[in-house]
Scaffold this motif. Structure first.
Motif, PDB file in Angstrom:
ATOM      1  N   ALA A   1     -63.058  18.042 -13.738  1.00 43.39           N
ATOM      2  CA  ALA A   1     -61.731  17.515 -14.073  1.00 43.39           C
ATOM      3  C   ALA A   1     -60.964  18.508 -14.932  1.00 43.39           C
ATOM      4  N   ASP A   2     -61.654  19.161 -15.863  1.00 43.63           N
ATOM      5  CA  ASP A   2     -61.003  20.183 -16.685  1.00 43.63           C
ATOM      6  C   ASP A   2     -60.397  21.271 -15.798  1.00 43.63           C
ATOM      7  N   TYR A   3     -61.172  21.761 -14.848  1.00 46.50           N
ATOM      8  CA  TYR A   3     -60.691  22.837 -13.985  1.00 46.50           C
ATOM      9  C   TYR A   3     -59.528  22.376 -13.110  1.00 46.50           C
ATOM     10  N   MET A   4     -59.633  21.199 -12.549  1.00 40.94           N
ATOM     11  CA  MET A   4     -58.570  20.731 -11.664  1.00 40.94           C
ATOM     12  C   MET A   4     -57.289  20.426 -12.441  1.00 40.94           C
ATOM     13  N   ILE A   5     -57.398  19.639 -13.488  1.00 46.51           N
ATOM     14  CA  ILE A   5     -56.216  19.193 -14.227  1.00 46.51           C
ATOM     15  C   ILE A   5     -55.702  20.304 -15.137  1.00 46.51           C
ATOM     16  N   GLY A   6     -56.606  20.976 -15.833  1.00 46.81           N
ATOM     17  CA  GLY A   6     -56.199  22.083 -16.677  1.00 46.81           C
ATOM     18  C   GLY A   6     -55.653  23.247 -15.865  1.00 46.81           C
ATOM     19  N   GLY A   7     -56.276  23.512 -14.732  1.00 46.93           N
ATOM     20  CA  GLY A   7     -55.790  24.575 -13.855  1.00 46.93           C
ATOM     21  C   GLY A   7     -54.407  24.267 -13.306  1.00 46.93           C
ATOM     22  N   PHE A   8     -54.167  23.013 -12.979  1.00 45.42           N
ATOM     23  CA  PHE A   8     -52.837  22.596 -12.527  1.00 45.42           C
ATOM     24  C   PHE A   8     -51.821  22.807 -13.644  1.00 45.42           C
ATOM     25  N   TYR A   9     -52.175  22.394 -14.837  1.00 42.54           N
ATOM     26  CA  TYR A   9     -51.287  22.600 -15.988  1.00 42.54           C
ATOM     27  C   TYR A   9     -50.956  24.089 -16.136  1.00 42.54           C
ATOM     28  N   ASP A  10     -51.989  24.926 -16.152  1.00 36.21           N
ATOM     29  CA  ASP A  10     -51.777  26.357 -16.351  1.00 36.21           C
ATOM     30  C   ASP A  10     -50.880  26.955 -15.271  1.00 36.21           C
ATOM     31  N   ARG A  11     -51.043  26.508 -14.042  1.00 39.21           N
ATOM     32  CA  ARG A  11     -50.276  27.069 -12.935  1.00 39.21           C
ATOM     33  C   ARG A  11     -48.802  26.677 -12.995  1.00 39.21           C
ATOM     34  N   TYR A  12     -48.487  25.444 -13.405  1.00 40.18           N
ATOM     35  CA  TYR A  12     -47.134  24.927 -13.224  1.00 40.18           C
ATOM     36  C   TYR A  12     -46.332  24.627 -14.494  1.00 40.18           C
TER      37      TYR A  12
END
Length: 92
Positions: free
Chosen positions: A26-37
């Motif tokens: 969940a960290d990678y999916m949600i945090g990665g989404f945050y970082d990207r956008y």
């Protein structure tokens, strides 16, 4: 009297919440989404993300993977972008 947090304070809190979900996936999916956008977000996009963060991890993952329909208040372009996210930079 409680002071309303600034947009920047809300972004910082959202980043922390996105990267500290409780499971690495969940960290990678949600945090990665945050970082990207997040750099392109305005008030509406941040409010959407804050609402997403209020959901359980299992549900957010299911919404993002398309295995469960998202509630109406989360459906839209940002969820579609999350569903299309194919790469996140994983911090080491």
């Amino acid at each position: 009297m409680t002071e309303t947090p600034s947009f920047e304070q809300r972004l910082a809190r959202a980043k922390f919440r996105a990267w500290h979900r409780g499971t690495r996936e969940a960290d990678y999916m949600i945090g990665g989404f945050y970082d990207r956008y997040h750099a392109h977000w305005g008030e509406a996009e941040l409010a959407w993300f804050e609402a997403l963060l209020d959901e359980d991890d299992v549900d957010v993952m299911a919404f993002a993977l398309g295995s469960q329909a998202a509630p109406e208040h989360l459906a839209g372009d940002l969820l579609v972008a999350m569903q299309k996210l194919d790469y996140v930079d994983i911090p080491r």
